[in-house]
Write a protein that holds these residues in place. Structure first.
Motif, PDB file in Angstrom:
ATOM      1  N   ASP A 123      44.307  35.738  49.975  1.00 36.74           N
ATOM      2  CA  ASP A 123      44.283  34.361  49.475  1.00 36.74           C
ATOM      3  C   ASP A 123      42.972  33.673  49.853  1.00 36.74           C
ATOM      4  O   ASP A 123      42.374  32.967  49.035  1.00 36.74           O
ATOM      5  N   ALA A 124      42.520  33.898  51.089  1.00 40.90           N
ATOM      6  CA  ALA A 124      41.268  33.291  51.545  1.00 40.90           C
ATOM      7  C   ALA A 124      40.087  33.836  50.742  1.00 40.90           C
ATOM      8  O   ALA A 124      39.185  33.080  50.356  1.00 40.90           O
ATOM      9  N   LEU A 125      40.092  35.140  50.481  1.00 37.32           N
ATOM     10  CA  LEU A 125      39.011  35.732  49.684  1.00 37.32           C
ATOM     11  C   LEU A 125      38.992  35.169  48.269  1.00 37.32           C
ATOM     12  O   LEU A 125      37.933  34.867  47.723  1.00 37.32           O
ATOM     13  N   GLU A 126      40.166  35.033  47.669  1.00 44.16           N
ATOM     14  CA  GLU A 126      40.243  34.474  46.318  1.00 44.16           C
ATOM     15  C   GLU A 126      39.720  33.047  46.303  1.00 44.16           C
ATOM     16  O   GLU A 126      39.014  32.646  45.376  1.00 44.16           O
ATOM     17  N   ALA A 127      40.048  32.278  47.329  1.00 42.40           N
ATOM     18  CA  ALA A 127      39.576  30.896  47.408  1.00 42.40           C
ATOM     19  C   ALA A 127      38.056  30.874  47.537  1.00 42.40           C
ATOM     20  O   ALA A 127      37.382  30.085  46.873  1.00 42.40           O
ATOM     21  N   ASP A 128      37.506  31.761  48.375  1.00 41.32           N
ATOM     22  CA  ASP A 128      36.051  31.848  48.527  1.00 41.32           C
ATOM     23  C   ASP A 128      35.394  32.210  47.207  1.00 41.32           C
ATOM     24  O   ASP A 128      34.381  31.636  46.824  1.00 41.32           O
ATOM     25  N   MET A 129      35.964  33.163  46.506  1.00 36.27           N
ATOM     26  CA  MET A 129      35.393  33.593  45.230  1.00 36.27           C
ATOM     27  C   MET A 129      35.439  32.457  44.215  1.00 36.27           C
ATOM     28  O   MET A 129      34.507  32.272  43.449  1.00 36.27           O
ATOM     29  N   GLY A 130      36.505  31.686  44.249  1.00 36.41           N
ATOM     30  CA  GLY A 130      36.627  30.547  43.344  1.00 36.41           C
ATOM     31  C   GLY A 130      35.593  29.479  43.640  1.00 36.41           C
ATOM     32  O   GLY A 130      35.030  28.876  42.731  1.00 36.41           O
TER      33      GLY A 130
END
Length: 54
Positions: free
Chosen positions: A29-36
């Motif tokens: 979830d944290a990685l997806e947020a960073d990518m976003g």
């Protein structure tokens, strides 16, 4: 009493197993947020976008 101890031991072992996927999901979830946050114009990260300077 022995049954309770063995059941408690097994429960603790299972909880450790469950905690690992929880931690992994949190990291995903944290990685997806960073990518976003990183992706801007047309999905190109800001560090790969052409400079608009001189």
């Amino acid at each position: 009493m022995t049954t309770l101890k063995s059941a408690n031991k097994e429960l603790k072992r299972l909880m450790k197993t469950v905690k690992i996927p929880d931690d992994l999901m949190g990291e995903l979830d944290a990685l997806e947020a960073d990518m976003g946050n990183e992706s801007e114009a047309d999905g190109v990260p800001s560090n790969l976008q052409p400079c608009s300077g001189s």
